[in-house]
Design an enzyme around this catalytic site. Structure first.
Site, short mmCIF file in Angstrom:
data_model
loop_
_atom_site.label_atom_id
_atom_site.label_comp_id
_atom_site.label_asym_id
_atom_site.label_seq_id
_atom_site.Cartn_x
_atom_site.Cartn_y
_atom_site.Cartn_z
CG HIS A 268 -5.91 3.82 0.28
ND1 HIS A 268 -5.56 4.95 -0.41
CD2 HIS A 268 -4.75 3.18 0.55
CE1 HIS A 268 -4.25 4.98 -0.56
NE2 HIS A 268 -3.72 3.92 0.03
CD GLU A 269 -4.22 0.27 2.83
OE1 GLU A 269 -3.45 -0.28 2.01
OE2 GLU A 269 -3.92 1.34 3.40
CG HIS A 272 -2.49 -0.37 -2.20
ND1 HIS A 272 -1.58 0.20 -3.05
CD2 HIS A 272 -2.70 0.53 -1.21
CE1 HIS A 272 -1.24 1.41 -2.58
NE2 HIS A 272 -1.91 1.63 -1.47
CD GLU A 298 -1.14 5.57 -2.28
OE1 GLU A 298 -0.73 4.42 -2.02
OE2 GLU A 298 -1.89 6.20 -1.53
ZN ZN Z 1 -1.73 3.36 -0.30
#
Ligand code: ZN
Length: 503
Positions: A268-269, A272, A298
């Protein structure tokens, strides 16, 4: 009268220096969340408060306004998505917003943000909401003042949401949730009633931290995260931040009894981080080199976490690596593991929630923070309100506030209006991924071979390299040819539910 070239050069120089101030603040924030001794919070608050005040003074200076005014009155700025037009338009937006905010309020928000985050860390550790309540009360008081300064808007919430998702409104977000709520509740119900049970138990067991970290780093390198321009560290609450054009920091936390938390948290990170590493460095510090919105940010994290990381084809490539790292998984088939990492079950913690129930966690926060902001809900009544909504949406009651109202850092740092960007991100991600599949041919065959470059290249070209040229909704329409819709996300979740649960 200065020439347009001179004014534009002056604008870029000023914007870059303002961004240097704010990126310097990011270094202090990263340190605050990963390293800071508890008793150093007050001094760190003073440091960040000063930097926020300096950046605000520069953004609201007569000099910058004069430079912008000269450019705006110098005739046509060219196409709407030209560098010049984008930088002038977006700088004007930031200046107008900043000018509505007194610098004392800006400094106070930064200071209380640090104090509240440290109070939150302690309160969460001890599951002690009353110790956090006074500073949370103070923060919501400041956010109310901020909304009043930035308004008038149809709803005070709009003024705060605009900081994270420009041009979005509480009404627009409510409409999004309305199109999701009933189909999601129905889908969660069908899954719960399915005769075919998930394989969620496979992800719990013995997952030593060192092996988790090694596998996470291998996945990061494979999907294209550049460790010469970034780092992975540990923090209480996982996050990704950007300290400069070639300095992207990811954090995670390891749970040695459960595989999903760190691995998918890192994916997830990393999403980003890949976005940030893909922004055009030649435009660093100006709107053409900055992200569109937190929702678009996101969309990139969700895309890598769920649309790639929880895909069957991804595990065709990674299962042998997983099995080398964790002997307990050696008898597991790709299909079993695919079912395990896509297990759907209502749970207490948002960041560990499955894709299907996740948006219900966001809905709950969106509704509560609107009520806290307007004062319809008092801070002291928040734990009760939280638990009532958990029961209503997910059928669960948190056993303590650490696993309830104290689980998220957002309200402590003043991120009111931030939560809806998570659900918007899920919707954008689904629509982008559907388009990438249409454009890239057999994407699953590439993923199964561990080839992630075509997908990353597609995202770089269509989204990352564009900076702030388009608003979030305009970007979605430009990239996919259709306006934002809940259909791609719902279709994606239905497809998985059918594969994993036969419903
Ligand atoms: Zn996030």
């Amino acid at each position: 009268m200065p020439t347009r070239e001179k004014s534009y050069a002056a604008l870029l120089a000023e914007l870059r220096e303002i961004s240097l101030l704010s990126y310097t603040g990011q270094v202090l924030s990263w340190d605050e969340q990963t390293q800071l001794p508890r008793k150093a919070a007050d001094f760190r608050g003073d440091q960040l408060s000063l930097l926020a005040r300096l950046a605000h003074e520069r953004l609201t200076s007569d000099r910058l306004s004069d430079t912008l005014g000269a450019l705006e009155s110098s005739g046509s700025l060219g196409a709407e998505d030209s560098d010049l037009a984008v930088n002038v338009r977006q700088a004007r937006r930031s200046v107008n917003r900043a000018k509505k905010m007194p610098s004392d309020l800006v400094a106070e928000l930064a200071r209380v943000g640090v104090v509240a985050q440290q109070a939150w860390v302690q309160a969460r550790k001890a599951s002690d909401f009353p110790s956090f309540a006074p500073v949370l009360e103070q923060m919501f008081g400041l956010k109310r003042q901020q909304a009043a300064c930035l308004g008038p808007t149809a709803h005070p919430y709009d003024a705060l949401l605009d900081e994270y998702e420009p041009d979005e409104t509480a009404l627009g977000v409510s409409a999004v949730f309305e199109s999701l709520r009933a189909p999601l509740v129905d889908l969660v119900g069908r899954i719960a009633g399915s005769a075919r049970k998930g394989r969620g138990e496979l992800v719990t067991g013995d997952y030593p931290r060192a092996a988790q970290e090694a596998l996470a780093r291998e996945a990061l390198v494979a999907i294209g995260f550049d460790f010469d321009r970034g780092r992975l560290d540990v923090s209480a609450h996982p996050f990704c931040t950007h300290l400069g054009p070639s300095d992207t920091r990811i954090t995670t936390r390891y749970n040695e009894r459960r595989f999903n938390d760190a691995f998918f948290g890192v994916m997830h990170e990393a999403g980003h981080g890949l976005y940030q590493q893909g922004l055009p460095t030649e435009h660093f510090g100006t709107p053409c080199g900055d992200h569109v919105s937190m929702g678009i940010h996101e969309s990139q994290s969700r895309l890598w976490e769920n649309f790639v990381g929880r895909r069957r084809s991804f595990w065709i490539h990674f299962l042998p690596r997983l099995q080398a790292a964790f002997p307990g998984t050696r008898g597991v088939s790709v299909d079993d593991w695919y079912r395990a990492v896509n297990h759907v079950e209502p749970s207490l913690i948002r960041v560990e929630a499955d894709e299907t129930t996740y948006n219900l966690h966001v809905l709950l926060r969106f509704e509560l923070e609107k009520e806290l902001l307007t004062g319809n809900l008092a801070v002291r009544d928040l734990p009760g309100a939280w638990n009532a909504k958990m029961k209503a949406y997910l059928g669960l009651t948190p056993p303590d506030d650490a696993r309830g109202v104290l689980q998220d850092i957002h309200w402590a740092f003043g991120g009111v209006g931030y939560f809806p960007t998570y659900t918007l991100g899920n919707l954008y991600a689904a629509q982008f991924f559907e388009q990438a599949q249409a454009d890239l041919g057999d994407l699953d065959a590439a993923l199964a071979r561990g080839e992630f470059a075509p997908l990353l290249g597609w995202l770089r070209d269509r989204i990352h390299s564009r900076g702030q040229r388009y608003t979030a909704r305009a970007l979605v329409e430009r990239v996919t040819g259709r306006p934002l819709s809940a259909k791609p996300l719902l279709a994606h979740l239905e497809r998985k539910a059918s594969e994993v649960y036969g419903v």
